[in-house]
Scaffold this motif. Structure first.
Motif, PDB file in Angstrom:
ATOM      1  N   GLU A  23       0.932  -1.216  -0.067  1.00 15.73           N
ATOM      2  CA  GLU A  23      -0.087  -0.122   0.048  1.00 15.73           C
ATOM      3  C   GLU A  23       0.716   1.201   0.106  1.00 15.73           C
ATOM      4  O   GLU A  23       0.533   2.110  -0.597  1.00 15.73           O
ATOM      5  CB  GLU A  23      -0.809  -0.073   1.132  1.00 15.73           C
ATOM      6  N   GLU A  44       5.980  -9.031  -5.871  1.00 16.29           N
ATOM      7  CA  GLU A  44       5.582 -10.569  -6.110  1.00 16.29           C
ATOM      8  C   GLU A  44       6.592 -11.671  -6.432  1.00 16.29           C
ATOM      9  O   GLU A  44       6.241 -12.545  -5.895  1.00 16.29           O
ATOM     10  CB  GLU A  44       4.407 -10.110  -7.299  1.00 16.29           C
ATOM     11  N   GLU A  69       0.911 -13.837   3.214  1.00 12.85           N
ATOM     12  CA  GLU A  69       0.218 -12.620   3.706  1.00 12.85           C
ATOM     13  C   GLU A  69       0.542 -11.363   2.836  1.00 12.85           C
ATOM     14  O   GLU A  69      -0.050 -10.898   2.474  1.00 12.85           O
ATOM     15  CB  GLU A  69       0.498 -12.467   5.045  1.00 12.85           C
ATOM     16  N   ASP A  72      -0.810 -11.467  -0.537  1.00 13.58           N
ATOM     17  CA  ASP A  72      -2.146 -11.192  -0.912  1.00 13.58           C
ATOM     18  C   ASP A  72      -2.534  -9.788  -0.725  1.00 13.58           C
ATOM     19  O   ASP A  72      -3.210  -9.097  -1.401  1.00 13.58           O
ATOM     20  CB  ASP A  72      -3.009 -11.752   0.778  1.00 13.58           C
ATOM     21  N   LYS A  73      -1.442  -8.992   0.124  1.00  9.06           N
ATOM     22  CA  LYS A  73      -1.488  -7.717  -0.033  1.00  9.06           C
ATOM     23  C   LYS A  73      -1.037  -6.854  -1.472  1.00  9.06           C
ATOM     24  O   LYS A  73      -1.437  -6.052  -1.659  1.00  9.06           O
ATOM     25  CB  LYS A  73      -0.617  -7.166   1.224  1.00  9.06           C
ATOM     26  N   LYS A  75      -1.233  -8.508  -4.128  1.00 12.72           N
ATOM     27  CA  LYS A  75      -2.446  -8.639  -5.151  1.00 12.72           C
ATOM     28  C   LYS A  75      -3.486  -7.771  -5.084  1.00 12.72           C
ATOM     29  O   LYS A  75      -4.087  -7.096  -6.115  1.00 12.72           O
ATOM     30  CB  LYS A  75      -3.161 -10.093  -5.045  1.00 12.72           C
ATOM     31  N   LYS A  76      -3.973  -7.219  -3.732  1.00 13.62           N
ATOM     32  CA  LYS A  76      -4.858  -6.186  -3.504  1.00 13.62           C
ATOM     33  C   LYS A  76      -4.338  -5.001  -4.050  1.00 13.62           C
ATOM     34  O   LYS A  76      -5.188  -4.211  -4.761  1.00 13.62           O
ATOM     35  CB  LYS A  76      -5.199  -6.202  -2.166  1.00 13.62           C
ATOM     36  N   ALA A  77      -3.153  -4.692  -3.869  1.00 15.04           N
ATOM     37  CA  ALA A  77      -2.552  -3.507  -4.512  1.00 15.04           C
ATOM     38  C   ALA A  77      -2.554  -3.373  -5.830  1.00 15.04           C
ATOM     39  O   ALA A  77      -2.728  -2.222  -6.300  1.00 15.04           O
ATOM     40  CB  ALA A  77      -1.094  -3.137  -3.851  1.00 15.04           C
ATOM     41  N   GLU A  78      -2.131  -4.481  -6.491  1.00 15.67           N
ATOM     42  CA  GLU A  78      -2.151  -4.581  -7.901  1.00 15.67           C
ATOM     43  C   GLU A  78      -3.699  -4.173  -8.513  1.00 15.67           C
ATOM     44  O   GLU A  78      -3.837  -3.629  -9.604  1.00 15.67           O
ATOM     45  CB  GLU A  78      -1.648  -6.019  -8.453  1.00 15.67           C
ATOM     46  N   LYS A  79      -4.480  -4.944  -7.792  1.00 15.00           N
ATOM     47  CA  LYS A  79      -5.938  -4.647  -8.472  1.00 15.00           C
ATOM     48  C   LYS A  79      -6.334  -3.224  -8.217  1.00 15.00           C
ATOM     49  O   LYS A  79      -7.189  -2.719  -8.859  1.00 15.00           O
ATOM     50  CB  LYS A  79      -6.892  -5.662  -7.785  1.00 15.00           C
ATOM     51  N   LYS A  80      -5.882  -2.770  -7.033  1.00 18.21           N
ATOM     52  CA  LYS A  80      -6.324  -1.265  -6.998  1.00 18.21           C
ATOM     53  C   LYS A  80      -5.772  -0.244  -7.952  1.00 18.21           C
ATOM     54  O   LYS A  80      -6.515   0.613  -8.455  1.00 18.21           O
ATOM     55  CB  LYS A  80      -5.979  -0.926  -5.506  1.00 18.21           C
ATOM     56  N   ARG A  83      -7.613  -0.669 -10.971  1.00 21.03           N
ATOM     57  CA  ARG A  83      -8.750   0.243 -11.131  1.00 21.03           C
ATOM     58  C   ARG A  83      -8.559   1.673 -11.422  1.00 21.03           C
ATOM     59  O   ARG A  83      -9.144   2.419 -11.922  1.00 21.03           O
ATOM     60  CB  ARG A  83      -9.423  -0.135  -9.775  1.00 21.03           C
TER      61      ARG A  83
END
Length: 88
Positions: A23, A44, A69, A72-73, A75-80, A83
């Motif tokens: 993040e 990654e 863990e 997972d963070k 992947k979430k950052a990449e998706k954000k 977007r």
């Protein structure tokens, strides 16, 4: 998102040395979207290598967070980031 082979920065070589979390990469206003993407991708790849080593019974050093863990963070950052790229 593409991973262009432009000049490699120190943050891309060792992202966890410069950023505490994925993040924090997104929050760095000095970075372009492409740089953020490259840093997250490099991070990654490092976590994949750590998970592979962990699977071969190699232990993590110190109190490092578990690779799954962190992954997972990431992947979430990449998706954000994706977007943000597609929103007007």
């Amino acid at each position: 998102m593409g991973h262009k082979s432009e000049e490699v920065t120190e943050g891309e070589l060792n992202p966890e040395k410069f950023y505490k979390t994925p993040e924090a990469v997104l929050a760095d206003k000095k970075l372009t979207t492409e740089q953020k993407d490259k840093i997250l991708h490099c991070w990654e790849q490092e976590e994949i290598a750590l998970m592979r080593a962990e699977g071969e019974n190699m232990t993590l050093q110190g109190d490092a967070p578990q690779p799954a863990e962190v992954m997972d963070k990431i992947k979430k950052a990449e998706k954000k980031l994706e977007r943000e790229e597609t929103s007007p």
